[in-house]
Motif scaffolding. Structure first.
Motif, PDB file in Angstrom:
ATOM      1  N   ALA A 170       3.768  36.371  21.459  1.00  0.00           N
ATOM      2  CA  ALA A 170       4.983  37.130  21.772  1.00  0.00           C
ATOM      3  C   ALA A 170       4.672  38.550  22.220  1.00  0.00           C
ATOM      4  CB  ALA A 170       5.906  37.162  20.560  1.00  0.00           C
TER       5      ALA A 170
ATOM      6  N   SER B 182       9.162  33.649  21.276  1.00  0.00           N
ATOM      7  CA  SER B 182       9.998  34.433  20.369  1.00  0.00           C
ATOM      8  C   SER B 182       9.536  34.229  18.935  1.00  0.00           C
ATOM      9  CB  SER B 182      11.469  34.038  20.515  1.00  0.00           C
ATOM     10  OG  SER B 182      12.242  34.778  19.606  1.00  0.00           O
TER      11      SER B 182
ATOM     12  N   GLU C 277      10.348  36.083  16.478  1.00  0.00           N
ATOM     13  CA  GLU C 277      11.463  36.390  15.584  1.00  0.00           C
ATOM     14  C   GLU C 277      12.197  35.117  15.169  1.00  0.00           C
ATOM     15  OE1 GLU C 277      10.744  39.899  18.247  1.00  0.00           O
ATOM     16  OE2 GLU C 277      11.088  37.776  18.603  1.00  0.00           O
TER      17      GLU C 277
END
Length: 144
Positions: A15, A22, A24
């Motif tokens: 990332a 992603s 996150e």
């Protein structure tokens, strides 16, 4: 369980590069599903993402020879914007290396500006850890 942490590390590392990954979402999913120790997940994500940013710093060190290549991690426009901001605010911009769009460019600009690697790692890690801490806290709050 090691595969779980390994997958998070890889997603966080990638990332921080040009790849559209992603971390996150991966971290939040692990927290919400109750898989893994939240503190260890935070540490693994921060480490992976910070080391990915070190790759950008290395690319910045060789920017003159790499900038025209297709694999260069940021567009010329983003790099110029980040370079202007970096020149204005200096090393403190590295606290915001987690930001979408310009964060990667900040890390490349830091390499080009020959920022000391130890200073780079500390500032980038602080910013990235803070961002991941918010995600961990949000995930824990969601399942409480």
């Amino acid at each position: 369980m090691a595969a779980l942490y390994g997958a998070l590390f890889i997603s966080a590392f990638l990332a921080a590069t040009i790849l559209p990954v992603s971390s996150e979402v991966v971290l939040a999913g692990l927290i919400v599903s109750g898989r893994g120790d939240p503190a260890l997940l935070l540490a693994v994500a921060t480490l992976g993402n910070t080391l990915g940013s070190v790759v950008n710093w290395i690319l910045g060190r060789g920017i003159d020879s790499l900038r025209a290549r297709r694999v260069f991690p940021v567009s010329p426009e983003r790099y110029e914007q980040a370079s202007r901001t970096f020149r204005r605010f200096g090393e403190w911009t590295l606290l915001f290396a987690w930001l979408p769009v310009v964060g990667d460019a900040f890390t490349v600009a830091a390499g080009a500006a020959r920022v000391n690697l130890a200073v780079f790692v500390v500032l980038v890690a602080i910013g990235k850890a803070a961002r991941y801490a918010v995600i961990v806290a949000g995930g824990l709050w969601a399942i409480a």
